[in-house]
Write an enzyme that holds these catalytic residues in place. Structure first.
Site: not given
Length: 350
Positions: A11, A14-18, A97, A121, A192
């Site tokens: 999943l 668009g961020g650093i972790d994922s 969620c 992430g 989100c």
């Protein structure tokens, strides 16, 4: 023993972790398939996220799939969020969620794509068929994952669970520099679909600025508030208390009468918490361990049982403050999540 290599759905946000998780999975030899879920109506944010995901996918050479899940998200998460505040509750949309969307809908899509596991992430781990706290306690997200079934947990991978965020950022931004810089990168927001303030969301549905009375625990009218949806249990600002010299805290919320009950910090204290069971081990009756009443709260030793009406009743070994109806009561056996439920009115008597 070397880890079995497999096709893994990740999943991606668009961020650093994922994004860094995609790199780690690929480095471990897995075939990675990216999944992005469109959950809310902010198309500009989706466009920015997808742009980042496409850059990661191109650099790593992985295929990605975008699924529009807005309708399902609205049904299971957004409407729950809005309805909860109308009822005077303090919802936890992320914990709600996860079982329905990220590890429900997305897991189904992952299996359809021929993936054996699904990764995220999240800062958490899996141990002995249960969710385990992350190594980085400051980022641990096990609380939000309490509602996952064992059949789902068996398919999870959390590449960041054994790592520290402080170590991840420098390496991730070196590999994927367009995600930002150490100086300018901001943590992704917790909810989100909330841009700045959850009240902005509620304004679309309700007249949230409706003044009401503030009473003390004896029923005496002592002041005024701005509208009950703007408060949660434990809040100490945003309302008036005539002639008050000591801080007053919200003890309870009466949505029908648009009324707040306030009192001292000691009146806010609870050592018994009630919850509506949501995810418990099969045959659960009694548990001795620790519980959390909020994401950022410390774990407290407790004895938990099911009463005759099917409620979870947690008898805490020490007092806690700010027990909010609608939040999650999560049970821990040391660092393993055992299950939990949604907190009910703490004034109920067993």
């Amino acid at each position: 023993m070397q880890e079995t290599l497999m096709k893994v759905a990740l999943l991606m946000s668009g961020g650093i972790d994922s994004s860094y998780s995609a790199y780690l999975l690929q480095e471990a030899g897995h075939e990675v398939v990216g999944i992005y879920l469109k959950l809310h109506d902010n198309d500009l944010k989706h466009a920015q996220n997808i742009q980042n995901i496409e850059k990661v996918s191109q650099k790593l050479g992985i295929e990605t799939h975008i699924f529009d899940a807005k309708e399902l998200f609205k049904k299971h998460v957004y409407d729950y969020f809005v309805d909860s505040y109308q009822k005077g509750l303090t919802p936890n949309p992320c914990a709600f969620c996860n079982p329905f969307m990220k590890f429900g809908f997305a897991l189904e899509k992952a299996l359809e794509l021929g993936c054996e596991k699904i990764a995220t992430g999240h800062y958490a781990r899996v141990k002995e068929g249960r969710i385990q706290e992350a190594k980085d306690q400051s980022k641990d997200q096990s609380y939000f994952l309490f509602g996952l079934k064992e059949s789902v947990i068996s398919r999870l991978i959390f590449p960041l669970g054994d790592r520290l965020k402080s170590e991840i950022k420098p390496e991730a931004l070196e590999i994927l520099p367009w995600l930002g810089t150490l100086e300018s990168y901001k943590e992704s927001q917790e909810i989100c679909f909330v841009e700045s303030d959850y009240i902005d969301i509620l304004r679309r549905h309700f007249p949230v600025e409706q003044k009401g009375i503030v009473q003390d625990s004896s029923g005496r009218v002592v002041g005024e508030h701005k509208g009950y949806m703007q408060y949660t249990i434990g809040k100490r600002k945003g309302f008036t208390v005539k002639g008050a010299h000591d801080p007053h805290y919200v003890l309870s919320i009466d949505p029908k009468e648009n009324r707040l009950i306030v009192g001292s910090k000691e009146e806010l204290a609870k050592n018994v918490v009630y919850a509506d069971p949501f995810a418990l081990p099969e045959g659960f009756e009694h548990f001795e361990g620790e519980v959390k009443i909020r994401y950022r709260s410390l774990k407290v030793k407790a004895e938990v049982r099911l009463d005759e009406s099917g409620r979870l009743v947690a008898h805490l070994k020490e007092k806690v403050y700010g027990v909010a109806n609608g939040q999650a009561l999560v049970l821990y056996a040391e660092d393993l999540v055992i299950g939990g439920g949604w907190i009910l009115d703490s004034s109920l008597k067993s």
